[in-house]
Write an enzyme that holds these catalytic residues in place. Structure first.
Site: not given
Length: 303
Positions: A11-12, A31, A70, A139, A183
């Site tokens: 996402f980010i 990735d 990330l 985490y 969300v």
């Protein structure tokens, strides 16, 4: 800038890759997943592979000057289930990345830590970067450990690290299946016509930042050459009940709620003090919660 975005299919990361390309920077993504179909990858060098694979990271680091890290194999809700896996895949993986960077003389790394877990239950709100770190999940512990190693290498004169502590990013393309993103989960359940699950009484407060604001800060900060640690949030808090109300307002649809027992690893209230990022980078969040949720909802209607 010639950037490597590790975890750029998420996402980010995907928004960051697009943002870097839009601003004229060279972009390579590393990735392990197949490139998502809802992103235009034109002009982006997409490489499939794990950054923990020595051969993959060696190739991916060629001809780059800035690394955005990330990637994470866990989220707060899963990290405590297998502590050895959390440490070996994330902490040891980060140390391997640092070693690979040093072997090539690369100094600039931008690490996405966590503004929602590293502080634990804070003494003051909003929470400044100088607040004691009292994380209550593996985490968060691993994120803090990576921060500390980056600080050590900066002190030794071997890296130029920048650490961002994002609060709760949200926006288009966020998956409801990843265990993070209230969300996204709420909007998905509204589409499916099933009750929204809320852990506890719904008064847990978080700082929600729209994805475009986070990406703007990340690129400005990376371009600046600054080192150190910066919170990345909206500077305002909203409860889970506030989010539900905002979604109902944006959509005109009522939401039913299923309350579940509160979870021990959830911090009760976190709102970030973002004055340091504002003063250092001339950055201010531009999208408030109501507009951000409305934009996220509209994007969810596009097939």
């Amino acid at each position: 800038m010639r950037a490597l975005v590790i975890g750029g299919n998420g996402f980010i990361g995907s928004h960051l890759a697009e943002g870097l390309r839009t601003r004229g920077h060279g972009v390579r993504v590393l990735d392990p997943g197949q490139a998502r179909a809802d992103v235009d990858w034109a002009g982006i060098d997409y490489t499939r592979g794990a950054y923990t694979d020595a051969a993959c990271i060696a190739e991916a680091l060629d001809d780059v000057d800035t690394v955005f890290h990330l990637a994470s194999t866990t989220v707060p809700a899963t990290s405590n289930r297998d502590l050895a896996h959390d440490v070996s895949s994330n902490l040891l993986g980060a140390l391997g990345l640092i070693a690979a960077m040093q072997a090539r003389g690369l100094r600039r790394i931008v690490f996405f830590s966590s503004g929602g877990t590293v502080y634990g239950d804070p003494d003051v709100l909003p929470v400044p970067e100088s607040h004691p770190l009292r994380t209550i999940s593996s985490y968060g512990i691993v994120k803090v450990a990576i921060e500390q190693y980056l600080s050590m290498y900066r002190h030794l004169g071997q890296l130029d690290p920048l650490v961002l502590r994002p609060s709760n990013p949200y926006g288009p393309r966020q998956s409801a299946a990843g265990g993070q993103g209230f969300v996204a989960a709420a909007i998905a359940r509204l589409h499916e016509g099933i009750p929204l699950q809320i852990w506890g009484d719904g008064e847990t407060v978080r700082d929600y930042i729209f994805i475009d604001d986070l990406i703007e800060l990340a690129i400005r900060a990376a371009d600046s050459g600054a080192c150190g640690i910066f919170n990345a949030g909206s500077g305002s808090g909203a409860s889970l009940n506030d989010i539900r109300d905002a979604i109902e307002c944006a959509t005109g649809r009522p939401m039913s709620v299923e309350h579940l027992p509160a979870r021990g690893f959830d911090v009760r209230r976190v709102v970030l003090d973002v004055s340091a990022a504002r003063e250092r980078f001339g950055w201010t969040p531009a999208i408030d919660l109501e507009n951000g949720i409305a934009r996220t909802w509209r994007a969810s209607l596009i097939p």
